[in-house]
Design a protein around this motif. Structure first.
Motif, PDB file in Angstrom:
ATOM      1  N   GLY A  30       0.781  -1.235   0.000  1.00 52.70           N
ATOM      2  CA  GLY A  30       0.000   0.000   0.000  1.00 52.70           C
ATOM      3  C   GLY A  30       0.808   1.278   0.000  1.00 52.70           C
ATOM      4  N   GLN A  31       0.777   1.981   1.120  1.00 56.57           N
ATOM      5  CA  GLN A  31       1.339   3.325   1.235  1.00 56.57           C
ATOM      6  C   GLN A  31       2.857   3.396   1.112  1.00 56.57           C
ATOM      7  N   LEU A  32       3.546   2.402   1.567  1.00 56.63           N
ATOM      8  CA  LEU A  32       5.007   2.478   1.649  1.00 56.63           C
ATOM      9  C   LEU A  32       5.664   1.971   0.369  1.00 56.63           C
ATOM     10  N   LEU A  33       6.896   2.422   0.159  1.00 60.31           N
ATOM     11  CA  LEU A  33       7.661   2.037  -1.024  1.00 60.31           C
ATOM     12  C   LEU A  33       8.388   0.722  -0.796  1.00 60.31           C
ATOM     13  N   ALA A  34       8.499  -0.077  -1.838  1.00 58.76           N
ATOM     14  CA  ALA A  34       9.337  -1.277  -1.798  1.00 58.76           C
ATOM     15  C   ALA A  34      10.787  -0.819  -1.791  1.00 58.76           C
ATOM     16  N   GLY A  35      11.701  -1.687  -1.355  1.00 59.22           N
ATOM     17  CA  GLY A  35      13.090  -1.259  -1.345  1.00 59.22           C
ATOM     18  C   GLY A  35      14.061  -2.312  -0.876  1.00 59.22           C
ATOM     19  N   ARG A  36      15.272  -1.833  -0.590  1.00 59.85           N
ATOM     20  CA  ARG A  36      16.384  -2.681  -0.177  1.00 59.85           C
ATOM     21  C   ARG A  36      17.287  -1.878   0.732  1.00 59.85           C
ATOM     22  N   LEU A  37      17.824  -2.526   1.760  1.00 62.03           N
ATOM     23  CA  LEU A  37      18.865  -1.906   2.566  1.00 62.03           C
ATOM     24  C   LEU A  37      19.767  -2.973   3.144  1.00 62.03           C
ATOM     25  N   VAL A  38      20.944  -2.544   3.537  1.00 62.39           N
ATOM     26  CA  VAL A  38      21.951  -3.406   4.152  1.00 62.39           C
ATOM     27  C   VAL A  38      22.194  -2.861   5.552  1.00 62.39           C
ATOM     28  N   SER A  39      22.503  -3.740   6.502  1.00 66.29           N
ATOM     29  CA  SER A  39      22.733  -3.276   7.866  1.00 66.29           C
ATOM     30  C   SER A  39      23.715  -2.104   7.868  1.00 66.29           C
ATOM     31  N   GLY A  40      23.363  -1.086   8.651  1.00 65.48           N
ATOM     32  CA  GLY A  40      24.148   0.143   8.714  1.00 65.48           C
ATOM     33  C   GLY A  40      23.601   1.239   7.813  1.00 65.48           C
ATOM     34  N   GLU A  41      22.508   0.954   7.080  1.00 66.83           N
ATOM     35  CA  GLU A  41      21.928   1.926   6.153  1.00 66.83           C
ATOM     36  C   GLU A  41      20.489   2.239   6.540  1.00 66.83           C
ATOM     37  N   ARG A  42      19.935   3.213   5.828  1.00 59.11           N
ATOM     38  CA  ARG A  42      18.504   3.480   5.908  1.00 59.11           C
ATOM     39  C   ARG A  42      17.986   3.637   4.491  1.00 59.11           C
ATOM     40  N   ALA A  43      16.689   3.326   4.301  1.00 63.93           N
ATOM     41  CA  ALA A  43      16.088   3.369   2.965  1.00 63.93           C
ATOM     42  C   ALA A  43      14.760   4.111   3.038  1.00 63.93           C
ATOM     43  N   LEU A  44      14.507   4.930   2.034  1.00 67.63           N
ATOM     44  CA  LEU A  44      13.271   5.694   1.949  1.00 67.63           C
ATOM     45  C   LEU A  44      12.081   4.758   1.749  1.00 67.63           C
ATOM     46  N   VAL A  45      11.047   4.914   2.595  1.00 67.08           N
ATOM     47  CA  VAL A  45       9.825   4.122   2.431  1.00 67.08           C
ATOM     48  C   VAL A  45       8.593   4.994   2.208  1.00 67.08           C
ATOM     49  N   TYR A  46       8.708   6.314   2.448  1.00 64.00           N
ATOM     50  CA  TYR A  46       7.580   7.216   2.214  1.00 64.00           C
ATOM     51  C   TYR A  46       8.108   8.636   2.066  1.00 64.00           C
ATOM     52  N   ALA A  47       7.536   9.392   1.141  1.00 60.20           N
ATOM     53  CA  ALA A  47       7.865  10.809   0.989  1.00 60.20           C
ATOM     54  C   ALA A  47       6.589  11.544   0.612  1.00 60.20           C
ATOM     55  N   GLY A  48       6.295  12.603   1.342  1.00 64.01           N
ATOM     56  CA  GLY A  48       5.118  13.392   1.019  1.00 64.01           C
ATOM     57  C   GLY A  48       4.461  13.946   2.253  1.00 64.01           C
ATOM     58  N   PRO A  49       3.244  14.434   2.089  1.00 66.85           N
ATOM     59  CA  PRO A  49       2.529  15.019   3.224  1.00 66.85           C
ATOM     60  C   PRO A  49       2.064  13.938   4.198  1.00 66.85           C
ATOM     61  N   ILE A  50       2.106  14.275   5.472  1.00 67.53           N
ATOM     62  CA  ILE A  50       1.600  13.380   6.518  1.00 67.53           C
ATOM     63  C   ILE A  50       0.175  13.849   6.802  1.00 67.53           C
ATOM     64  N   SER A  51      -0.806  13.057   6.392  1.00 69.53           N
ATOM     65  CA  SER A  51      -2.194  13.488   6.513  1.00 69.53           C
ATOM     66  C   SER A  51      -3.002  12.649   7.498  1.00 69.53           C
ATOM     67  N   ALA A  52      -2.392  11.623   8.066  1.00 70.36           N
ATOM     68  CA  ALA A  52      -3.098  10.755   9.019  1.00 70.36           C
ATOM     69  C   ALA A  52      -2.178  10.448  10.197  1.00 70.36           C
ATOM     70  N   GLY A  53      -2.771   9.987  11.262  1.00 71.06           N
ATOM     71  CA  GLY A  53      -2.020   9.698  12.475  1.00 71.06           C
ATOM     72  C   GLY A  53      -1.199   8.426  12.431  1.00 71.06           C
ATOM     73  N   THR A  54      -1.413   7.617  11.392  1.00 70.25           N
ATOM     74  CA  THR A  54      -0.687   6.353  11.275  1.00 70.25           C
ATOM     75  C   THR A  54      -0.361   6.071   9.817  1.00 70.25           C
ATOM     76  N   LEU A  55       0.868   5.641   9.569  1.00 64.44           N
ATOM     77  CA  LEU A  55       1.233   5.062   8.276  1.00 64.44           C
ATOM     78  C   LEU A  55       1.144   3.558   8.469  1.00 64.44           C
ATOM     79  N   SER A  56       0.318   2.898   7.671  1.00 61.75           N
ATOM     80  CA  SER A  56       0.121   1.453   7.805  1.00 61.75           C
ATOM     81  C   SER A  56       0.372   0.771   6.476  1.00 61.75           C
ATOM     82  N   ASP A  57       0.939  -0.405   6.551  1.00 61.77           N
ATOM     83  CA  ASP A  57       1.175  -1.199   5.351  1.00 61.77           C
ATOM     84  C   ASP A  57       1.572  -2.597   5.789  1.00 61.77           C
ATOM     85  N   GLN A  58       1.702  -3.476   4.818  1.00 63.33           N
ATOM     86  CA  GLN A  58       2.220  -4.814   5.077  1.00 63.33           C
ATOM     87  C   GLN A  58       3.399  -5.030   4.143  1.00 63.33           C
ATOM     88  N   MET A  59       4.512  -5.491   4.714  1.00 64.05           N
ATOM     89  CA  MET A  59       5.723  -5.762   3.937  1.00 64.05           C
ATOM     90  C   MET A  59       5.993  -7.260   3.926  1.00 64.05           C
TER      91      MET A  59
END
Length: 161
Positions: A98-127
């Motif tokens: 749903g809302q979050l982006l698919a991606g890849r990361l390696v330990s010691g890194e961070r990866a973008l999963v969402y960019a944009g306006p925050i319009s709700a109190g919770t970001l929910s998805d299933q990975m």
């Protein structure tokens, strides 16, 4: 370059630098996220010609619930973070529903999963997450410390939570 063009370019660079300097990073509460099943066992993966060393692998489904209540009405970039593991490198690759982006990361890194306006109190998805490590993985079971962070731009007149 004309003096006016140089002044304009310098002002643009200063504005960009000021914008980058004003970005703030905050850890998000994802305590309502959980894996299905609650634990996953790393298994030896079959060796192939291109993967002579083998390694360990696990698949896990994660129900993500990130508390964004404090950020409603602001724009931001949400990252999934996997701190460095002292004993082995771990790779996580995931798809989402749903809302979050698919991606890849390696330990010691961070990866973008969402960019944009925050319009709700919770970001929910299933990975659906595939975890992989090399043959130096020390245990079939280990707690991983994924977490989420948000980068927001400071806006005059707004308060940090």
């Amino acid at each position: 370059m004309t003096p006016t063009a140089r002044r304009t370019a310098a002002a643009l660079l200063l504005a960009l630098a000021a914008g980058a300097a004003s970005a703030e990073t905050h850890r998000l509460d994802d305590s309502l996220s959980h894996t299905v099943p609650p634990t996953a066992q790393m298994q030896w993966r079959p060796q192939t010609r291109s993967d002579v060393d083998g390694g360990m692998e696990a698949w896990v489904r994660v129900n993500i619930r990130i508390d964004t209540q404090a950020w409603i009405g602001r724009s931001g970039r949400v990252y999934m973070v996997l701190p460095r593991d002292e004993s082995a490198t771990l790779e996580a690759v995931w798809t989402t529903d749903g809302q979050l982006l698919a991606g890849r990361l390696v330990s010691g890194e961070r990866a973008l999963v969402y960019a944009g306006p925050i319009s709700a109190g919770t970001l929910s998805d299933q990975m659906l997450v595939r975890l992989r490590s090399g043959p130096d993985w020390q245990s079939a079971s280990r707690r991983l410390h994924f977490h989420f962070e948000i980068d927001t731009d400071s806006t005059p007149g707004t308060q940090r939570p």
